[in-house]
Design a protein around this motif. Structure first.
Motif, PDB file in Angstrom:
ATOM      1  N   ASP A 183       0.826  -1.222   0.000  1.00 37.28           N
ATOM      2  CA  ASP A 183       0.000   0.000   0.000  1.00 37.28           C
ATOM      3  C   ASP A 183       0.853   1.261   0.000  1.00 37.28           C
ATOM      4  OD1 ASP A 183      -2.356  -1.560   0.140  1.00 37.28           O
ATOM      5  OD2 ASP A 183      -2.134  -1.723   2.308  1.00 37.28           O
ATOM      6  N   GLY A 184       2.127   1.135  -0.394  1.00 40.77           N
ATOM      7  CA  GLY A 184       2.992   2.302  -0.501  1.00 40.77           C
ATOM      8  C   GLY A 184       2.760   3.036  -1.815  1.00 40.77           C
ATOM      9  N   PRO A 185       3.534   4.081  -2.087  1.00 34.79           N
ATOM     10  CA  PRO A 185       3.344   4.880  -3.305  1.00 34.79           C
ATOM     11  C   PRO A 185       3.703   4.089  -4.558  1.00 34.79           C
ATOM     12  CG  PRO A 185       5.369   5.524  -2.191  1.00 34.79           C
ATOM     13  CD  PRO A 185       4.667   4.578  -1.269  1.00 34.79           C
ATOM     14  N   THR A 186       3.130   4.498  -5.685  1.00 34.63           N
ATOM     15  CA  THR A 186       3.409   3.860  -6.974  1.00 34.63           C
ATOM     16  C   THR A 186       3.733   4.933  -8.005  1.00 34.63           C
ATOM     17  OG1 THR A 186       1.156   3.948  -7.870  1.00 34.63           O
ATOM     18  CG2 THR A 186       1.679   2.115  -6.380  1.00 34.63           C
ATOM     19  N   VAL A 187       4.091   4.491  -9.193  1.00 33.95           N
ATOM     20  CA  VAL A 187       4.415   5.442 -10.260  1.00 33.95           C
ATOM     21  C   VAL A 187       3.176   6.133 -10.820  1.00 33.95           C
ATOM     22  CG1 VAL A 187       6.561   4.297 -10.955  1.00 33.95           C
ATOM     23  CG2 VAL A 187       4.390   3.594 -11.982  1.00 33.95           C
ATOM     24  N   ASP A 188       1.992   5.791 -10.321  1.00 36.16           N
ATOM     25  CA  ASP A 188       0.803   6.570 -10.690  1.00 36.16           C
ATOM     26  C   ASP A 188       0.922   7.997 -10.159  1.00 36.16           C
ATOM     27  OD1 ASP A 188      -0.347   4.474 -12.028  1.00 36.16           O
ATOM     28  OD2 ASP A 188      -1.495   3.764 -10.293  1.00 36.16           O
ATOM     29  N   ASN A 189       1.724   8.172  -9.110  1.00 37.67           N
ATOM     30  CA  ASN A 189       2.042   9.514  -8.608  1.00 37.67           C
ATOM     31  C   ASN A 189       3.122  10.112  -9.519  1.00 37.67           C
ATOM     32  OD1 ASN A 189       3.507  11.595  -7.213  1.00 37.67           O
ATOM     33  ND2 ASN A 189       2.528  10.961  -5.311  1.00 37.67           N
ATOM     34  N   PRO A 190       2.856  11.265 -10.186  1.00 36.53           N
ATOM     35  CA  PRO A 190       3.834  11.831 -11.126  1.00 36.53           C
ATOM     36  C   PRO A 190       5.202  12.068 -10.509  1.00 36.53           C
ATOM     37  CG  PRO A 190       1.717  12.939 -11.365  1.00 36.53           C
ATOM     38  CD  PRO A 190       1.610  12.056 -10.152  1.00 36.53           C
ATOM     39  N   ASP A 191       5.260  12.474  -9.242  1.00 37.01           N
ATOM     40  CA  ASP A 191       6.549  12.727  -8.598  1.00 37.01           C
ATOM     41  C   ASP A 191       7.338  11.425  -8.410  1.00 37.01           C
ATOM     42  OD1 ASP A 191       6.059  15.407  -8.494  1.00 37.01           O
ATOM     43  OD2 ASP A 191       5.318  15.402  -6.433  1.00 37.01           O
ATOM     44  N   VAL A 192       6.637  10.354  -8.019  1.00 34.11           N
ATOM     45  CA  VAL A 192       7.288   9.055  -7.880  1.00 34.11           C
ATOM     46  C   VAL A 192       7.787   8.581  -9.243  1.00 34.11           C
ATOM     47  CG1 VAL A 192       6.989   6.638  -7.230  1.00 34.11           C
ATOM     48  CG2 VAL A 192       5.895   8.435  -5.874  1.00 34.11           C
ATOM     49  N   ARG A 193       6.935   8.750 -10.263  1.00 34.82           N
ATOM     50  CA  ARG A 193       7.315   8.329 -11.612  1.00 34.82           C
ATOM     51  C   ARG A 193       8.558   9.076 -12.084  1.00 34.82           C
ATOM     52  NH1 ARG A 193       2.595   8.615 -13.850  1.00 34.82           N
ATOM     53  NH2 ARG A 193       2.751  10.725 -14.660  1.00 34.82           N
ATOM     54  N   ALA A 194       8.618  10.384 -11.837  1.00 33.41           N
ATOM     55  CA  ALA A 194       9.780  11.174 -12.257  1.00 33.41           C
ATOM     56  C   ALA A 194      11.049  10.723 -11.528  1.00 33.41           C
ATOM     57  CB  ALA A 194       9.512  12.652 -12.005  1.00 33.41           C
ATOM     58  N   THR A 195      10.913  10.426 -10.232  1.00 28.14           N
ATOM     59  CA  THR A 195      12.060   9.957  -9.451  1.00 28.14           C
ATOM     60  C   THR A 195      12.582   8.631  -9.997  1.00 28.14           C
ATOM     61  OG1 THR A 195      11.283  11.058  -7.439  1.00 28.14           O
ATOM     62  CG2 THR A 195      12.838   9.246  -7.159  1.00 28.14           C
ATOM     63  N   VAL A 196      11.675   7.701 -10.261  1.00 20.41           N
ATOM     64  CA  VAL A 196      12.071   6.387 -10.767  1.00 20.41           C
ATOM     65  C   VAL A 196      12.682   6.521 -12.159  1.00 20.41           C
ATOM     66  CG1 VAL A 196      11.220   4.137 -11.509  1.00 20.41           C
ATOM     67  CG2 VAL A 196      10.404   5.130  -9.368  1.00 20.41           C
ATOM     68  N   THR A 197      12.121   7.393 -12.992  1.00 25.44           N
ATOM     69  CA  THR A 197      12.664   7.591 -14.341  1.00 25.44           C
ATOM     70  C   THR A 197      14.087   8.126 -14.281  1.00 25.44           C
ATOM     71  OG1 THR A 197      10.472   7.998 -15.259  1.00 25.44           O
ATOM     72  CG2 THR A 197      12.355   8.777 -16.540  1.00 25.44           C
ATOM     73  N   THR A 198      14.325   9.058 -13.367  1.00 26.33           N
ATOM     74  CA  THR A 198      15.679   9.590 -13.186  1.00 26.33           C
ATOM     75  C   THR A 198      16.638   8.480 -12.783  1.00 26.33           C
ATOM     76  OG1 THR A 198      14.803  11.748 -12.529  1.00 26.33           O
ATOM     77  CG2 THR A 198      17.079  11.261 -11.913  1.00 26.33           C
ATOM     78  N   ILE A 199      16.192   7.610 -11.888  1.00 26.52           N
ATOM     79  CA  ILE A 199      17.021   6.492 -11.430  1.00 26.52           C
ATOM     80  C   ILE A 199      17.353   5.565 -12.599  1.00 26.52           C
ATOM     81  CG2 ILE A 199      16.967   4.380 -10.054  1.00 26.52           C
ATOM     82  CD1 ILE A 199      15.314   6.013  -7.972  1.00 26.52           C
ATOM     83  N   VAL A 200      16.348   5.229 -13.409  1.00 20.09           N
ATOM     84  CA  VAL A 200      16.571   4.331 -14.545  1.00 20.09           C
ATOM     85  C   VAL A 200      17.527   4.969 -15.549  1.00 20.09           C
ATOM     86  CG1 VAL A 200      15.467   3.162 -16.489  1.00 20.09           C
ATOM     87  CG2 VAL A 200      14.380   3.138 -14.255  1.00 20.09           C
ATOM     88  N   ASN A 201      17.374   6.275 -15.786  1.00 21.67           N
ATOM     89  CA  ASN A 201      18.291   6.973 -16.693  1.00 21.67           C
ATOM     90  C   ASN A 201      19.724   6.891 -16.185  1.00 21.67           C
ATOM     91  OD1 ASN A 201      16.272   7.683 -18.434  1.00 21.67           O
ATOM     92  ND2 ASN A 201      16.064   9.773 -17.701  1.00 21.67           N
TER      93      ASN A 201
END
Length: 300
Positions: A183-201
């Motif tokens: 029940d934690g945050p997911t990439v549906d949250n734009p900020d979480v998605r941006a953070t994860v995308t930066t990590i993958v890059n």
């Protein structure tokens, strides 16, 4: 102790495969497919050498050879690619798609890895010797040869993965301490998605693959702040009207939070079909590609 705590602990000093399995759970619960794909590839090995991150090669390596000469004489020598025809650099390079656990096992040995040349390649090299293309001892030739990758360099690959996993976990924990928990945050949250995308890059470098179907790969490269480059890259996903919508997202003023919010809303609009796309492009492909374009443009 959270899953991120366990990843951090094992990334610092622990079993690398166990660390990655815990990170797999984090990526799965985040819904971060590119991150999950990286973790699985490190655990199971990469299917294609063209998909490996830069830290897995290509590496320029020494080629050690057994050489033969007159009177059945034998010796050893280090071969050179000097004078070889173009297109054969791979004879002096290694790339690794093996599971990380395999590389870690070789890193624990004293000898590292030795990859023999195919006999056909040895014959080709001897032909270059005969033609005078490559410098060699007169009347001598190559009997066998192998690429040599030292133990220390293998440890370096393993350490890079550990460090990237550690940075990933620390970055997520700093902003979202419950990331990876139920029940934690997911990439549906734009900020979480941006953070994860930066990590993958950061894992793969500035060029990332975007898959459409099983066989088609599109690639995006955008320099931070390069509006023309960003719009040129986005043209493969958007029609003219969609490009104007994207331009507004990129050039509007605001702080970092405002920009992330604009990007998140734009990507959501792409997913729902509210932004007009280029012919033949699916909403999922466009959303993934445009997220890469925008995050690289803003330098996230």
């Amino acid at each position: 102790m959270t899953l991120l705590d366990e990843v951090i602990e094992q990334a610092s000093d622990g079993d690398a495969a166990s660390m990655l399995r815990k990170l797999m759970i984090v990526a799965h619960r985040l819904g971060a497919d590119p991150l999950l794909a990286w973790v699985k590839a490190e655990l199971n090995g990469y299917d294609d050498l063209n998909d490996i991150p830069d830290y897995r090669g290509p590496f320029t390596v020494n080629v050690q050879a057994v050489i033969t000469g007159p009177g059945l004489s034998k010796g050893t020598s280090t071969l050179t690619k000097h004078g070889m025809p173009d297109g054969f650099d791979g004879l002096f390079e290694l790339r690794f798609k093996d599971p990380l656990a395999t590389l870690e096992g070789f890193a624990g040995s004293e000898d590292g890895i030795a990859v023999p040349w195919d006999p056909a390649i040895i014959g080709l090299y001897n032909g270059w010797i005969d033609e005078g293309r490559v410098p060699f001892i007169e009347y001598w030739g190559v009997y066998s040869a192998q690429k040599v990758f030292p133990q220390g360099a293998l440890k370096g690959i393993v350490d890079v993965v550990r460090t990237k996993a550690l940075e990933l976990a620390l970055d997520l924990q700093a902003q979202y301490p419950d990331a990876g928990e139920k029940d934690g945050p997911t990439v549906d949250n734009p900020d979480v998605r941006a953070t994860v995308t930066t990590i993958v890059n950061n894992i793969y470098g500035p060029v990332t693959g975007l898959a459409q179907g099983h066989n088609v790969t599109q690639r995006v490269r955008v320099k931070a702040g390069d509006l023309g480059g960003a719009l040129a890259s986005a043209r493969r996903f958007l029609d003219d009207r969609g490009l104007e919508q994207l331009r507004a997202v990129l050039v509007d003023d605001g702080d970092g939070e405002d920009k992330r919010s604009r990007v998140g809303k734009f990507i959501d609009a792409v997913k729902t079909g509210s932004v007009t796309l280029a012919a033949g492009v699916t909403t999922d492909l466009a959303a993934a590609g445009l997220l890469e374009v925008t995050t690289q443009f803003f330098g996230w």
